[in-house]
Design an enzyme around this catalytic site. Structure first.
Site, PDB file in Angstrom:
ATOM      1  N   HIS A 296       1.134  -1.266   0.112  1.00  0.00           N
ATOM      2  CA  HIS A 296       0.124   0.154  -0.111  1.00  0.00           C
ATOM      3  C   HIS A 296       0.985   1.374  -0.165  1.00  0.00           C
ATOM      4  O   HIS A 296       2.056   1.400   0.773  1.00  0.00           O
ATOM      5  CB  HIS A 296      -1.039   0.155   1.088  1.00  0.00           C
ATOM      6  CG  HIS A 296      -1.589   0.653   1.177  1.00  0.00           C
ATOM      7  ND1 HIS A 296      -2.203   2.530   0.859  1.00  0.00           N
ATOM      8  CD2 HIS A 296      -3.320   0.729   1.255  1.00  0.00           C
ATOM      9  CE1 HIS A 296      -3.012   2.747   1.281  1.00  0.00           C
ATOM     10  NE2 HIS A 296      -3.973   2.204   1.072  1.00  0.00           N
TER      11      HIS A 296
ATOM     12  N   ARG B 132      -5.779  10.247  -0.297  1.00  0.00           N
ATOM     13  CA  ARG B 132      -5.888  11.027  -1.396  1.00  0.00           C
ATOM     14  C   ARG B 132      -7.114  10.899  -2.657  1.00  0.00           C
ATOM     15  O   ARG B 132      -6.760  11.603  -3.120  1.00  0.00           O
ATOM     16  CB  ARG B 132      -4.680  10.072  -1.999  1.00  0.00           C
ATOM     17  CG  ARG B 132      -3.641  10.403  -1.953  1.00  0.00           C
ATOM     18  CD  ARG B 132      -2.432   9.068  -2.659  1.00  0.00           C
ATOM     19  NE  ARG B 132      -2.654   7.664  -2.143  1.00  0.00           N
ATOM     20  CZ  ARG B 132      -3.009   6.709  -2.392  1.00  0.00           C
ATOM     21  NH1 ARG B 132      -2.658   6.877  -3.685  1.00  0.00           N
ATOM     22  NH2 ARG B 132      -2.686   5.473  -1.804  1.00  0.00           N
TER      23      ARG B 132
HETATM   24  O1  MEZ Z   1      -9.199  -1.652  -0.235  1.00  0.00           O
HETATM   25  C1  MEZ Z   1      -7.998  -1.298   0.221  1.00  0.00           C
HETATM   26  O2  MEZ Z   1      -7.040  -1.883   0.801  1.00  0.00           O
HETATM   27  C2  MEZ Z   1      -8.674  -0.240   1.377  1.00  0.00           C
HETATM   28  C3  MEZ Z   1      -9.406   0.613   0.881  1.00  0.00           C
HETATM   29  C4  MEZ Z   1      -7.283   0.341   2.113  1.00  0.00           C
HETATM   30  C5  MEZ Z   1      -7.931   2.358   1.850  1.00  0.00           C
HETATM   31  O3  MEZ Z   1      -6.695   2.334   1.535  1.00  0.00           O
HETATM   32  O4  MEZ Z   1      -8.261   2.245   2.805  1.00  0.00           O
END
Ligand code: MEZ
Length: 555
Positions: A326, A346
């Site tokens: 992420h 974002r």
């Molecule tokens: O689907 C995801 O991983 C998600 C919604 C994560 C996030 O950034 O909140």
């Protein structure tokens, strides 16, 4: 509070903010979206998956010869935690129609649908029910419900995000059943955010052509998971719950079907056996493997147990060469390094900027591209900000959210984020966040068809433990959707299947067969799996835990 030495860089962010705000408000392109060629370059050079040491050949099992994530290959080339000879499988401790292993939202959805389709269910979980990544999801769940959107556009986004490696039949199911999944959740009591006119609020996510993210502030996963947990707990006549009892091995029957599992009780260290007509793995992903040393957003139990059990019993893996980082994990303060900073930030206008206050990438590229660009900015370009712990990160300019959406927007829509940083005297409505990619999601997993079936009769998989839905890169909000859509399907089809099954004699022969292959590789006998819980005790400390070396002591 940020240390003094970071203040100069924060001033750069503040200096460039008015121009970036003006651009955002103008509706003009914030930063050029990368071309396909540019994306290839940044992925190949900076995405952790593309490092030579990231993948290696797996030497045993159904995917033998395939290059997969090195840490996963190591985890799979191991012995079982159990000795099959210790078990009297003619007298199992429990019997049921459908055994669901894993109690996050996929396991809950599966249990509810299995019970509604006439099956008796046992739901087992490693920790407490709801201790799962599902509960920790923040940003939202995708579904094409707006008049300017459609499942067709959603389909194209999912396929494009996944590099067109997704199984199309799974994506079709995902996007076409999405609106009904939202309705199902709402009917059960999930309160999604709404506009003053009552319509659903929808936000943008990386790699999507329409805003289709539904959220419950930034506690979406908790809102969904708690609602489903209540529903499961309200059906004690149909769903029996066993907590603190992770499954550690699947059981087969004499007809080659998967027919239950061996459980390991974490409190009293006893093993129990469950005989089931159908078994569903909803065990989640592998964040706690800390692949390539990355921090993780994942909960403590995310140790890929389902992968290990499924692979050992003979199910195929798909896209286990692909890991999701992420883009925005917290990198400061130290106490929350690796924690999720939702993509919704974002989606609401926060911009990633470097130490000079420059925007260097479009804020909502697909996740793998965005994360790779952050890594490039911090490494090759040397534009990151060092933390006192020698980590490095880039700024996520969150005060823009208030300036774009109005004062109070963060408190209203992102209270979890506000609290997470507020605990350390950082007010994200006034100061940026320092972020770096963090291990978030297992893109691949056990291969399923659109009924959630593996190639082994009686074995179903749903959610993060499965592979194929998201190809080699999942887009935000599609995992919350996946666990509902495929959780429900797994429950329904497993219940239907269970009606026509009479399990034969139970056995654990596959464990012996698999271990023979492990032995041939000369693997150390001490290497066992599933991992069950990650081990954070440093080697130096372990050496001094003298009692651990003896029998008959506390440890
Ligand atoms: O689907 C995801 O991983 C998600 C919604 C994560 C996030 O950034 O909140």
């Amino acid at each position: 509070m940020y240390p003094e030495y970071m203040q100069e860089s924060i001033k750069n962010v503040e200096r460039t903010r008015p121009a970036r705000l003006k651009l955002a408000k103008s509706g003009k392109e914030l930063f050029p979206l990368m071309s396909a060629e540019e994306r290839d370059v940044v992925l190949n050079k900076f995405h952790p998956d593309y490092k030579p040491e990231a993948r290696r050949e797996i030497r045993i099992g159904p995917n033998k010869g395939e290059r997969i994530t090195t840490k996963v290959a190591e985890l799979l080339e191991t012995y079982s935690r159990i000795n099959p000879a210790d078990f009297d499988l003619d007298h199992p401790d429990y019997e049921t129609d459908v055994l669901v292993i894993g109690a996050g939202s996929a396991g809950f959805s599966a249990s509810i649908l299995a019970s509604e389709n006439g099956a008796d269910v046992i739901l087992v979980t490693k920790l407490r029910i709801g201790d799962a990544n599902s509960m920790m999801a923040q940003g939202g769940i995708q579904a094409a419900v707006r008049p300017d959107d459609s499942p067709y556009l959603h389909y194209l986004d999912v396929m494009g995000g996944g590099h067109f490696d997704n199984k199309p039949e799974l994506v079709k199911v995902l996007v076409t059943e999405a609106p009904d999944a939202i309705k199902w959740l709402q009917d059960m009591g999930v309160m999604f955010d709404r506009n003053p006119d009552g319509t659903m609020k929808t936000k943008s996510g990386g790699g999507t052509c329409r805003p289709r993210l539904h959220s419950a502030r930034d506690y979406t996963g908790a809102a969904i998971c708690r609602t489903l947990r209540d529903e499961v707990q309200n059906r004690p006549d149909k769903i029996k719950i066993l907590e603190h009892q992770p499954a550690v091995e699947l059981i087969k029957d004499s007809d080659g079907r998967v027919a239950g599992a061996v459980l390991y009780h974490l409190e009293n260290k006893e093993y129990f056996t469950v005989k089931a007509k159908a078994t569903i793995l909803s065990t989640g992903g592998f964040g706690r493997l800390h692949i390539q040393g990355f921090e993780t957003t994942n909960h403590y139990g995310a140790t890929a147990d389902g992968l290990v059990m499924g692979y050992r019993v003979g199910a195929n893996l798909l896209y286990m060469d692909s890991v999701q980082y992420h883009p925005t994990g917290a990198v400061y303060p130290l106490q929350i390094v690796g924690f999720l900073c939702t993509e919704k930030l974002r989606g609401m206008g926060a911009q990633p900027v470097n130490k000079n206050g420059e925007l260097f990438v479009y804020p909502l590229e697909p996740r793998d591209i965005e994360a790779s660009s952050f890594i490039r900015e911090c490494t090759e370009r040397g534009n990151g900000i060092k933390t006192p712990a020698e980590n490095v990160g880039i700024w996520l300019d969150t005060p823009l959210i208030e300036q774009i959406n109005g004062a109070g927007a963060i408190k209203r829509d992102l209270p979890a984020m506000l609290r997470q940083f507020g605990r350390f005297d950082i007010d994200i409505a006034k100061e940026p966040m320092l972020v770096y990619p963090t291990l978030h999601y297992q893109n691949g997993g056990l291969e399923i068809n659109d009924h959630c079936e593996t190639k082994l009769p009686g074995l179903y998989v749903a959610g993060e433990a499965s592979g194929g839905v998201h190809g080699r890169n999942r887009l935000m909000g599609n995992s919350q959707l996946d666990i509902i859509v495929f959780g429900r399907r797994a429950g329904k089809y497993a219940a239907e299947y269970s009606k026509g099954v009479k399990p034969g004699k139970l056995n654990l022969d596959h464990v012996y067969e698999y271990e023979k292959e492990v032995e041939k590789l000369g693997i150390d006998r001490k290497k066992i799996s599933p991992m069950v819980l990650p081990d954070y005790i440093p080697e130096a400390v372990k050496k001094r835990q003298y009692t651990a070396h003896y029998e008959g002591t506390l440890r």
